[in-house]
Design a protein around this motif. Structure first.
Motif, PDB file in Angstrom:
ATOM      1  N   UNK A 195     -16.254  -7.406   6.462  1.00  0.00           N
ATOM      2  CA  UNK A 195     -16.991  -6.902   7.620  1.00  0.00           C
ATOM      3  C   UNK A 195     -18.423  -6.599   7.167  1.00  0.00           C
ATOM      4  N   UNK A 196     -19.353  -7.366   7.673  1.00  0.00           N
ATOM      5  CA  UNK A 196     -20.756  -7.198   7.276  1.00  0.00           C
ATOM      6  C   UNK A 196     -21.494  -6.298   8.270  1.00  0.00           C
ATOM      7  N   UNK A 197     -22.507  -5.611   7.785  1.00  0.00           N
ATOM      8  CA  UNK A 197     -23.372  -4.806   8.651  1.00  0.00           C
ATOM      9  C   UNK A 197     -24.643  -4.471   7.890  1.00  0.00           C
ATOM     10  N   UNK A 198     -25.781  -4.467   8.610  1.00  0.00           N
ATOM     11  CA  UNK A 198     -27.035  -4.031   7.988  1.00  0.00           C
ATOM     12  C   UNK A 198     -27.017  -2.520   7.780  1.00  0.00           C
ATOM     13  N   UNK A 199     -26.461  -1.802   8.737  1.00  0.00           N
ATOM     14  CA  UNK A 199     -26.265  -0.355   8.638  1.00  0.00           C
ATOM     15  C   UNK A 199     -24.948  -0.002   9.302  1.00  0.00           C
ATOM     16  N   UNK A 200     -24.264   1.015   8.766  1.00  0.00           N
ATOM     17  CA  UNK A 200     -22.994   1.441   9.347  1.00  0.00           C
ATOM     18  C   UNK A 200     -21.933   0.370   9.192  1.00  0.00           C
ATOM     19  N   UNK A 201     -21.121   0.228  10.235  1.00  0.00           N
ATOM     20  CA  UNK A 201     -20.104  -0.808  10.234  1.00  0.00           C
ATOM     21  C   UNK A 201     -18.886  -0.439   9.410  1.00  0.00           C
ATOM     22  N   UNK A 202     -18.063  -1.441   9.105  1.00  0.00           N
ATOM     23  CA  UNK A 202     -16.793  -1.215   8.427  1.00  0.00           C
ATOM     24  C   UNK A 202     -15.654  -1.133   9.418  1.00  0.00           C
ATOM     25  N   UNK A 203     -14.470  -0.890   8.926  1.00  0.00           N
ATOM     26  CA  UNK A 203     -13.271  -0.876   9.761  1.00  0.00           C
ATOM     27  C   UNK A 203     -12.339   0.253   9.337  1.00  0.00           C
ATOM     28  N   UNK A 204     -11.562   0.748  10.281  1.00  0.00           N
ATOM     29  CA  UNK A 204     -10.538   1.760  10.007  1.00  0.00           C
ATOM     30  C   UNK A 204      -9.184   1.234  10.483  1.00  0.00           C
ATOM     31  N   UNK A 205      -8.166   1.393   9.645  1.00  0.00           N
ATOM     32  CA  UNK A 205      -6.793   1.047   9.993  1.00  0.00           C
ATOM     33  C   UNK A 205      -5.959   2.322  10.024  1.00  0.00           C
ATOM     34  N   UNK A 206      -5.134   2.478  11.049  1.00  0.00           N
ATOM     35  CA  UNK A 206      -4.191   3.593  11.137  1.00  0.00           C
ATOM     36  C   UNK A 206      -2.797   2.990  11.260  1.00  0.00           C
ATOM     37  N   UNK A 207      -1.974   3.166  10.253  1.00  0.00           N
ATOM     38  CA  UNK A 207      -0.656   2.537  10.211  1.00  0.00           C
ATOM     39  C   UNK A 207       0.313   3.279  11.123  1.00  0.00           C
ATOM     40  N   UNK A 208       1.044   2.529  11.949  1.00  0.00           N
ATOM     41  CA  UNK A 208       1.888   3.161  12.967  1.00  0.00           C
ATOM     42  C   UNK A 208       3.355   2.730  12.914  1.00  0.00           C
ATOM     43  N   UNK A 209       3.682   1.639  12.213  1.00  0.00           N
ATOM     44  CA  UNK A 209       5.080   1.197  12.215  1.00  0.00           C
ATOM     45  C   UNK A 209       5.325   0.239  11.047  1.00  0.00           C
ATOM     46  N   UNK A 210       6.509   0.343  10.439  1.00  0.00           N
ATOM     47  CA  UNK A 210       6.895  -0.579   9.385  1.00  0.00           C
ATOM     48  C   UNK A 210       6.187  -0.309   8.064  1.00  0.00           C
ATOM     49  N   UNK A 211       6.174  -1.322   7.193  1.00  0.00           N
ATOM     50  CA  UNK A 211       5.556  -1.189   5.881  1.00  0.00           C
ATOM     51  C   UNK A 211       4.665  -2.400   5.609  1.00  0.00           C
ATOM     52  N   UNK A 212       3.506  -2.140   4.995  1.00  0.00           N
ATOM     53  CA  UNK A 212       2.574  -3.224   4.749  1.00  0.00           C
ATOM     54  C   UNK A 212       1.781  -3.039   3.482  1.00  0.00           C
ATOM     55  N   UNK A 213       0.776  -3.908   3.317  1.00  0.00           N
ATOM     56  CA  UNK A 213      -0.104  -3.886   2.155  1.00  0.00           C
ATOM     57  C   UNK A 213      -1.561  -3.905   2.601  1.00  0.00           C
ATOM     58  N   UNK A 214      -2.400  -3.272   1.782  1.00  0.00           N
ATOM     59  CA  UNK A 214      -3.853  -3.400   1.896  1.00  0.00           C
ATOM     60  C   UNK A 214      -4.392  -3.615   0.495  1.00  0.00           C
TER      61      UNK A 214
END
Length: 276
Positions: A195-214
Motif C-alpha cells: 500500500x503506497x502513499x505520499x503521506x499517511x495511508x496503510x491498512x488495518x486488519x481486524x480478525x473476526x473468524x477462523x485462523x490465518x496468517x500475516x
C-alpha cells in the motif's frame, strides 16, 4: 522482462536476473509463475516436450490474461479433459487450478452436469469423484464470514488471490472509510502487495473468524485469531490469508492518505506458505 523478486531495477541488473532466476516475471504486462513440472518429469527423457509444456503452454498461453482470464481457461481445460474421458491426475490438477482461479464448488458441479449432455454421461460420472475430492473442504461455506457474513465471491480481485475468497462491503458509498469483511477458504491467501502513499495511508486488519496468517517481507509469519489487530504501514510489502486447514475472515480498511495506491506483486509460493 521484469522479475518481480528483483523489482528494483538496479538490484535486478546487479544480480543479472532476467526473470528466469526466480521463476516469476512480467512479460508484456502479464504476471507469470514459471512452470517446471515438464522439466521435472521429462527433462532428461524429452527436453523439447518439457520446454514446450513449461515455457509455451504455461509460460505464454496460460499467462495471457488480457485475452482470456485464468478462470475461463480453467473451465475450457476441464471441459476438454472431461470430453476426452480423462479422469486421472491431469483432471485433478486442472480442477485444483480451476478452484484457485475462482471456480466455485457450485460452478464446477453445474459445469459437469452441463458437460454430461455433450461429453457423455459416463465421462461426467467419472469426473464427479475427482471434483468432490478437490472441493471436499468447500462444502461448508454457508455460515462462514463470522458476525459480518460471507458476502459474494471476490471475483474482481480473484487474479490476486491463490484460492477462493469472498468479499462483503460493510460501509456505504461516500463514507470516509471503505470497510470490507474478507473471507478466505482454507489455504487461500492474497499475493504479496504494498500500500503506497505520499503521506499517511496503510491498512488495518481486524480478525473476526477462523485462523490465518500475516507476513511482512523479511519477517516471520504471524499467526492470527479473532480479536487480533494488524496495523500495516504504507510501503511495507506483505500478504495475509487463511491457514491451510481453516477458514479465516478479517475486516480490512485502508487509512486515509495522499497519493494512495496498491501494488500487487508475486504470489505466495507453496514453499514459503507456512504449515499449520
Amino acid at each position: 522482462m521484469k522479475c518481480f523478486f528483483c523489482y528494483d531495477k538496479e538490484k535486478q541488473e546487479s544480480l543479472g536476473c532476467r526473470g528466469w532466476r526466480h521463476g516469476i516475471y512480467e512479460k508484456e504486462g502479464i504476471l507469470m509463475e514459471k512452470q517446471t513440472a515438464g522439466r521435472k518429469a521429462l527433462g532428461d527423457f524429452a527436453p523439447q516436450f518439457a520446454a514446450l509444456n513449461d515455457d509455451v503452454l504455461f509460460g505464454e498461453v496460460w499467462a495471457k490474461e488480457n485475452e482470456l482470464s485464468p478462470k475461463l481457461r480453467s473451465i475450457a481445460t476441464v471441459s476438454a479433459l472431461v470430453g476426452k474421458g480423462t479422469a486421472g491426475e491431469a483432471l485433478r490438477y486442472h480442477m485444483q487450478t480451476a478452484r484457485q482461479h475462482g471456480v466455485t464448488r457450485e460452478e464446477m458441479a453445474a459445469l459437469l452436469t452441463h458437460l454430461a449432455f455433450y461429453a457423455g454421461w459416463p465421462n461426467a460420472w467419472a469426473a464427479f469423484p475427482v471434483a468432490k475430492e478437490v472441493y471436499a473442504d468447500a462444502a461448508d461455506a454457508e455460515g462462514r464470514g463470522g458476525f459480518f457474513g460471507l458476502g459474494e465471491p471476490n471475483d474482481a480481485y480473484a487474479k490476486y488471490f491463490t484460492g477462493q475468497s469472498y468479499l462483503n462491503v460493510l460501509s456505504k458509498p461516500g463514507e470516509p472509510l471503505t470497510i470490507c469483511n474478507v473471507t478466505f477458504e482454507p489455504g487461500c491467501r492474497n499475493f504479496w502487495h504494498i500500500h503506497h502513499a505520499a503521506q499517511g495511508g496503510g491498512q488495518v486488519l481486524i480478525c473476526v473468524d477462523g485462523e490465518g496468517w500475516y507476513q511482512e517481507e523479511g519477517k516471520a509469519p504471524q499467526s492470527l485469531v479473532p480479536g487480533d489487530i494488524v496495523e500495516i504501514p504504507a510501503g511495507v510489502k506483505h500478504w495475509h490469508g487463511a491457514k491451510r486447514h481453516s477458514w479465516f475472515s478479517h475486516l480490512a480498511f485502508e487509512l486515509p492518505g495522499t497519493e494512495t495506491s496498491n501494488e500487487w506483486c508475486e504470489p505466495v509460493k507453496d514453499a514459503e506458505y507456512p504449515q499449520d
